[in-house]
Design an enzyme around this catalytic site. Sequence first.
Site, mmCIF file in Angstrom:
data_model
loop_
_atom_site.group_PDB
_atom_site.id
_atom_site.type_symbol
_atom_site.label_atom_id
_atom_site.label_comp_id
_atom_site.label_asym_id
_atom_site.label_seq_id
_atom_site.Cartn_x
_atom_site.Cartn_y
_atom_site.Cartn_z
ATOM 1 N N THR A 264 4.011 -15.291 -7.494
ATOM 2 C CA THR A 264 3.588 -16.542 -6.853
ATOM 3 C C THR A 264 2.121 -16.886 -7.152
ATOM 4 O OG1 THR A 264 3.022 -15.288 -4.880
ATOM 5 C CG2 THR A 264 5.203 -16.314 -4.923
ATOM 6 N N GLY A 266 -0.880 -18.588 -8.454
ATOM 7 C CA GLY A 266 -1.096 -19.892 -9.089
ATOM 8 C C GLY A 266 -0.255 -21.015 -8.516
ATOM 9 N N THR A 267 0.490 -20.733 -7.438
ATOM 10 C CA THR A 267 1.335 -21.810 -6.890
ATOM 11 C C THR A 267 0.480 -22.945 -6.318
ATOM 12 O OG1 THR A 267 1.579 -20.449 -4.927
ATOM 13 C CG2 THR A 267 3.490 -20.591 -6.363
ATOM 14 N N GLY A 268 -0.660 -22.597 -5.680
ATOM 15 C CA GLY A 268 -1.512 -23.637 -5.082
ATOM 16 C C GLY A 268 -2.082 -24.563 -6.143
#
Length: 545
Positions: A264, A266-268
């Site tokens: 997850t 780098g999702t932001g």
Amino acid sequence: MASAQVLCCHFDCRGVQVAPIVSFPVWNSLTTPKNPTLRFVNSTLMQADMIHTSQNKIPHVLTVAGSDSGAGAGIQADLKACAARRVYCSTVITAVTAQNTVGVQGVDIVPEDFVAEQLKSVLSDMHVDVVKTGMLPSLNIVKVLCGSLRKFPVKALVVDPVMISTSGDVLSGPSVLTGFREELLPMADIVTPNIKEASVLIGDVPLKSVSDMRTAAKLIHDLGPRNVLVKGGDLPNSSEAIDVFFDGEEFYELCSSRVNTRNTHGTGCTLASCIAAELAKGSSMLSAVKIAKHFIETALDYSRDLIIGNGAQGPFDHFLALKNINQHSCGQNRFHPNNLLLYAVTDSAMNRRWGRSIAEAVKAAVEGGATIVQLREKDAETRDFLDAAKVCLEICRSHGVPLLINDRIDVALACDADGVHIGQSDMPTNLARTLLGPEKIIGVSCKTPDQAQQAWIDGADYIGCGGVYPTNTKSNNRTIGLEGLKEVCQTSKLPVVAIGGIGLSNARTVMEIGEPNLKGVAVVSALFDRECVLTETRNLHAVIS
Ligand SMILES: Cc1ncc(COP(=O)(O)OP(=O)(O)O)c(N)n1
Ligand SMILES: Cc1nc(C(=O)O)sc1CCOP(=O)(O)O
Ligand SMILES: [Mg+2]
């Protein structure tokens, strides 16, 4: 001119306007924050903008963020997200981080003068639609950015208030918080804090529920941004990822199922870049957020089993292309002309007659020595075809045998088959190549040298040539004989597989015509209109090897 930038139009891939320009209320003309009346324009300005944008209109996002050496987050994630969403992305780098899946090992901040220089280089030259911000590591960099945006207004500003990395490392200190609150957020069209960042923005009040997220969204909205998205991915004890979107009037709870994966990182950044990309293309804010959220959910699902790095949080694949890399793109099932040696082509009517499923027939064929399989299911319903194809694909991959789909490019794409076989009246080969990409195998039926030449020009990998002998399997099929086969082989630049009426009794004769690019025989009834597919395949393999 500032107000002209609230325009929204749609353009096709050549930059030609294909839908009428409409005024678009969510854009923030940065010189006139919070003045909704100035977000609409008169028709004169619309026309001026149309002339300008129709000439060079490629949706363009500028990301102002830090570099992540592991390429999961930061500038690298933004570039991948924008490419995946098909918009151009330019970059202003604010910091260089030494980072991997374990954490952040070092940060080197780019001097603010040089951030200013990068901003000027891009904004003074290129037509930027949307600016998206990520890591802004110092108050002065925030100030420099705000100054540049006042000088070069853009259509929308997306602020991802990156303060703490997913591994818990602090990426910007308390003075930056002041810059966010006082200068940047009042200019933003949307701010996208996660739970921790939202908590910091409202004065370290912990958020424990969706109701707390709503309260935080309202308080953050009071700081000036036009829209707020509080991301609930880190909220404990929830099977769903619930984000709260607030546009100043209404709250929306956007739910998606939580994907169970370590990948997850780098999702932001990706979510904010996708929002920016969709805004640049002309979406409304709420639909940009929904599209972005759906994109993340899909990418995480595709990437759930990727193994990159040894740390707790891995990156994910923005292009949805790495999932089957071991089985497919890395080489096991890539096409080689020798794959054509014993080419098994299924026929659902025959298999039904003999009381076996497509999957049972394919399993027997590959166990008997078939070197490539084509699913030719002329009377199957699409969904049944797709389900069968998925099972057959597993069987074939476990034997290192490519699986092709007859006629149906959609089915091949949907199940990620190794390729297709198409005929002269199916999808044109060059279009099939465009749809399938460079890696997939494409075979084309050819009866003449001209057709073989065209197949080569259009990007085929091999040709199927027949009918060599008369056949009952394909109605109204012209027989070209061994002479016709020879003629095509002699002119074809592609490897050839012979088809039509071929079986145990004549396969050797066909292979012995002495044309080096004749690589094998394709067979339907001699394998599948028989009681034991395994035995027939073994016997045929022995004859031609
Ligand atoms: C290997 C191979 N060669 C030729 C064909 C025939 O394809 P096409 O002309 O499209 O006819 P249909 O199979 O769709 O009836 C083939 N399937 N495989
Ligand atoms: C599917 C097909 N294509 C042909 C062509 O000439 O292009 S002949 C054919 C049918 C081949 O079936 P069998 O092996 O049972 O004769
Ligand atoms: Mg066909």
